[in-house]
Design a protein around this motif. Structure first.
Motif, PDB file in Angstrom:
ATOM      1  N   MET A   1      18.783  32.239  34.526  1.00  0.00           N
ATOM      2  CA  MET A   1      18.080  31.549  33.454  1.00  0.00           C
ATOM      3  C   MET A   1      18.917  31.621  32.181  1.00  0.00           C
ATOM      4  SD  MET A   1      15.149  30.135  33.114  1.00  0.00           S
ATOM      5  CE  MET A   1      14.056  29.561  31.918  1.00  0.00           C
ATOM      6  N   LYS A   2      19.191  30.507  31.612  1.00  0.00           N
ATOM      7  CA  LYS A   2      19.986  30.446  30.392  1.00  0.00           C
ATOM      8  C   LYS A   2      19.077  30.276  29.179  1.00  0.00           C
ATOM      9  CE  LYS A   2      24.008  30.637  32.353  1.00  0.00           C
ATOM     10  NZ  LYS A   2      24.909  31.750  32.112  1.00  0.00           N
ATOM     11  N   THR A   3      19.482  30.899  28.089  1.00  0.00           N
ATOM     12  CA  THR A   3      18.730  30.768  26.838  1.00  0.00           C
ATOM     13  C   THR A   3      19.677  30.238  25.768  1.00  0.00           C
ATOM     14  OG1 THR A   3      19.214  33.061  26.225  1.00  0.00           O
ATOM     15  CG2 THR A   3      17.165  32.659  27.435  1.00  0.00           C
ATOM     16  N   VAL A   4      19.196  30.082  24.567  1.00  0.00           N
ATOM     17  CA  VAL A   4      19.986  29.544  23.461  1.00  0.00           C
ATOM     18  C   VAL A   4      21.227  30.414  23.247  1.00  0.00           C
ATOM     19  CG1 VAL A   4      19.975  29.026  20.985  1.00  0.00           C
ATOM     20  CG2 VAL A   4      17.952  28.558  22.380  1.00  0.00           C
ATOM     21  N   ASN A   5      22.359  29.763  23.047  1.00  0.00           N
ATOM     22  CA  ASN A   5      23.664  30.379  22.776  1.00  0.00           C
ATOM     23  C   ASN A   5      24.273  31.119  23.972  1.00  0.00           C
ATOM     24  OD1 ASN A   5      23.751  29.411  20.122  1.00  0.00           O
ATOM     25  ND2 ASN A   5      22.610  31.169  19.368  1.00  0.00           N
ATOM     26  N   ASP A   6      23.746  30.935  25.175  1.00  0.00           N
ATOM     27  CA  ASP A   6      24.375  31.495  26.369  1.00  0.00           C
ATOM     28  C   ASP A   6      25.537  30.604  26.794  1.00  0.00           C
ATOM     29  OD1 ASP A   6      22.710  33.654  26.575  1.00  0.00           O
ATOM     30  OD2 ASP A   6      21.452  32.810  28.160  1.00  0.00           O
ATOM     31  N   CYS A   7      26.521  31.218  27.425  1.00  0.00           N
ATOM     32  CA  CYS A   7      27.646  30.447  27.959  1.00  0.00           C
ATOM     33  C   CYS A   7      27.247  29.860  29.305  1.00  0.00           C
ATOM     34  CB  CYS A   7      28.866  31.348  28.154  1.00  0.00           C
ATOM     35  SG  CYS A   7      29.619  31.884  26.619  1.00  0.00           S
ATOM     36  N   VAL A   8      27.666  28.629  29.542  1.00  0.00           N
ATOM     37  CA  VAL A   8      27.471  28.003  30.852  1.00  0.00           C
ATOM     38  C   VAL A   8      28.843  27.611  31.384  1.00  0.00           C
ATOM     39  CG1 VAL A   8      25.146  27.146  30.396  1.00  0.00           C
ATOM     40  CG2 VAL A   8      27.088  25.724  29.835  1.00  0.00           C
ATOM     41  N   PHE A   9      28.948  27.537  32.692  1.00  0.00           N
ATOM     42  CA  PHE A   9      30.210  27.216  33.334  1.00  0.00           C
ATOM     43  C   PHE A   9      30.103  25.875  34.029  1.00  0.00           C
ATOM     44  CE2 PHE A   9      29.778  31.809  33.174  1.00  0.00           C
ATOM     45  CZ  PHE A   9      30.929  32.169  32.520  1.00  0.00           C
ATOM     46  N   ALA A  10      31.245  25.307  34.345  1.00  0.00           N
ATOM     47  CA  ALA A  10      31.265  24.055  35.092  1.00  0.00           C
ATOM     48  C   ALA A  10      30.516  24.271  36.394  1.00  0.00           C
ATOM     49  CB  ALA A  10      32.701  23.628  35.362  1.00  0.00           C
ATOM     50  N   GLY A  11      29.665  23.348  36.754  1.00  0.00           N
ATOM     51  CA  GLY A  11      28.896  23.461  37.981  1.00  0.00           C
ATOM     52  C   GLY A  11      27.532  24.086  37.784  1.00  0.00           C
ATOM     53  N   THR A  12      27.160  24.374  36.540  1.00  0.00           N
ATOM     54  CA  THR A  12      25.834  24.937  36.280  1.00  0.00           C
ATOM     55  C   THR A  12      24.781  23.909  36.670  1.00  0.00           C
ATOM     56  OG1 THR A  12      26.677  26.277  34.462  1.00  0.00           O
ATOM     57  CG2 THR A  12      24.305  25.864  34.487  1.00  0.00           C
ATOM     58  N   ILE A  13      23.765  24.359  37.402  1.00  0.00           N
ATOM     59  CA  ILE A  13      22.712  23.461  37.884  1.00  0.00           C
ATOM     60  C   ILE A  13      21.492  23.573  36.975  1.00  0.00           C
ATOM     61  CG2 ILE A  13      21.154  22.971  39.811  1.00  0.00           C
ATOM     62  CD1 ILE A  13      23.327  24.146  41.651  1.00  0.00           C
ATOM     63  N   ILE A  14      21.006  22.428  36.570  1.00  0.00           N
ATOM     64  CA  ILE A  14      19.813  22.378  35.730  1.00  0.00           C
ATOM     65  C   ILE A  14      18.651  21.962  36.624  1.00  0.00           C
ATOM     66  CG2 ILE A  14      18.738  21.317  33.717  1.00  0.00           C
ATOM     67  CD1 ILE A  14      21.622  20.588  32.824  1.00  0.00           C
ATOM     68  N   THR A  15      17.644  22.816  36.734  1.00  0.00           N
ATOM     69  CA  THR A  15      16.498  22.490  37.589  1.00  0.00           C
ATOM     70  C   THR A  15      15.366  21.854  36.794  1.00  0.00           C
ATOM     71  OG1 THR A  15      15.667  24.751  37.333  1.00  0.00           O
ATOM     72  CG2 THR A  15      17.043  24.288  39.251  1.00  0.00           C
ATOM     73  N   SER A  16      15.311  22.119  35.497  1.00  0.00           N
ATOM     74  CA  SER A  16      14.281  21.481  34.673  1.00  0.00           C
ATOM     75  C   SER A  16      14.723  21.501  33.219  1.00  0.00           C
ATOM     76  CB  SER A  16      12.938  22.219  34.821  1.00  0.00           C
ATOM     77  OG  SER A  16      13.067  23.542  34.329  1.00  0.00           O
ATOM     78  N   GLY A  17      14.239  20.564  32.459  1.00  0.00           N
ATOM     79  CA  GLY A  17      14.538  20.528  31.045  1.00  0.00           C
ATOM     80  C   GLY A  17      15.843  19.828  30.727  1.00  0.00           C
ATOM     81  N   VAL A  18      16.308  20.026  29.501  1.00  0.00           N
ATOM     82  CA  VAL A  18      17.516  19.385  28.996  1.00  0.00           C
ATOM     83  C   VAL A  18      18.487  20.473  28.566  1.00  0.00           C
ATOM     84  CG1 VAL A  18      18.437  17.881  27.178  1.00  0.00           C
ATOM     85  CG2 VAL A  18      16.212  17.396  28.197  1.00  0.00           C
ATOM     86  N   LEU A  19      19.737  20.245  28.815  1.00  0.00           N
ATOM     87  CA  LEU A  19      20.760  21.211  28.437  1.00  0.00           C
ATOM     88  C   LEU A  19      21.734  20.539  27.485  1.00  0.00           C
ATOM     89  CD1 LEU A  19      22.068  24.021  28.907  1.00  0.00           C
ATOM     90  CD2 LEU A  19      23.389  22.948  30.734  1.00  0.00           C
ATOM     91  N   LYS A  20      21.856  21.074  26.300  1.00  0.00           N
ATOM     92  CA  LYS A  20      22.837  20.587  25.340  1.00  0.00           C
ATOM     93  C   LYS A  20      23.916  21.645  25.231  1.00  0.00           C
ATOM     94  CE  LYS A  20      19.647  17.894  22.536  1.00  0.00           C
ATOM     95  NZ  LYS A  20      19.137  17.641  21.174  1.00  0.00           N
ATOM     96  N   VAL A  21      25.167  21.203  25.379  1.00  0.00           N
ATOM     97  CA  VAL A  21      26.268  22.157  25.360  1.00  0.00           C
ATOM     98  C   VAL A  21      27.275  21.799  24.285  1.00  0.00           C
ATOM     99  CG1 VAL A  21      26.081  22.750  27.798  1.00  0.00           C
ATOM    100  CG2 VAL A  21      27.552  20.881  27.109  1.00  0.00           C
ATOM    101  N   THR A  22      27.988  22.802  23.831  1.00  0.00           N
ATOM    102  CA  THR A  22      29.101  22.628  22.919  1.00  0.00           C
ATOM    103  C   THR A  22      30.337  23.113  23.648  1.00  0.00           C
ATOM    104  OG1 THR A  22      27.681  23.083  21.029  1.00  0.00           O
ATOM    105  CG2 THR A  22      30.039  23.254  20.672  1.00  0.00           C
TER     106      THR A  22
END
Length: 78
Positions: free
Chosen positions: A1-22
């Motif tokens: 489970m990712k929260t605000v300001n967590d790092c995500v990697f290529a291939g991260t799967i989103i099961t619900s909601g919206v993901l905004k990345v920098t």
């Protein structure tokens, strides 16, 4: 489970909601690109023993093939 300001990697799967990345790294600075670079570089370098075996095979294999052909022709049954 990712929260605000967590790092995500290529291939991260989103099961619900919206993901905004920098984006924080260039494409050539990623882990995958570093792995590809290391594999490519290691393929270019050869160990001393590997170079020796390559030089040995360049002369040994043709000699063995020539001897095999000569033996087959010389010792064939009449």
């Amino acid at each position: 489970m990712k929260t605000v300001n967590d790092c995500v990697f290529a291939g991260t799967i989103i099961t619900s909601g919206v993901l905004k990345v920098t984006v924080t790294k260039k494409a050539d600075e990623t882990l995958v690109s570093r792995i590809v670079k290391l594999v490519t570089e290691s393929g270019k370098r050869k160990a001393k023993m590997e170079k020796l075996v390559d030089r040995f095979c360049q002369s040994y294999v043709p000699v063995v093939i020539l001897l095999a052909i000569t033996t087959a022709v010389w010792c064939r049954p009449y």
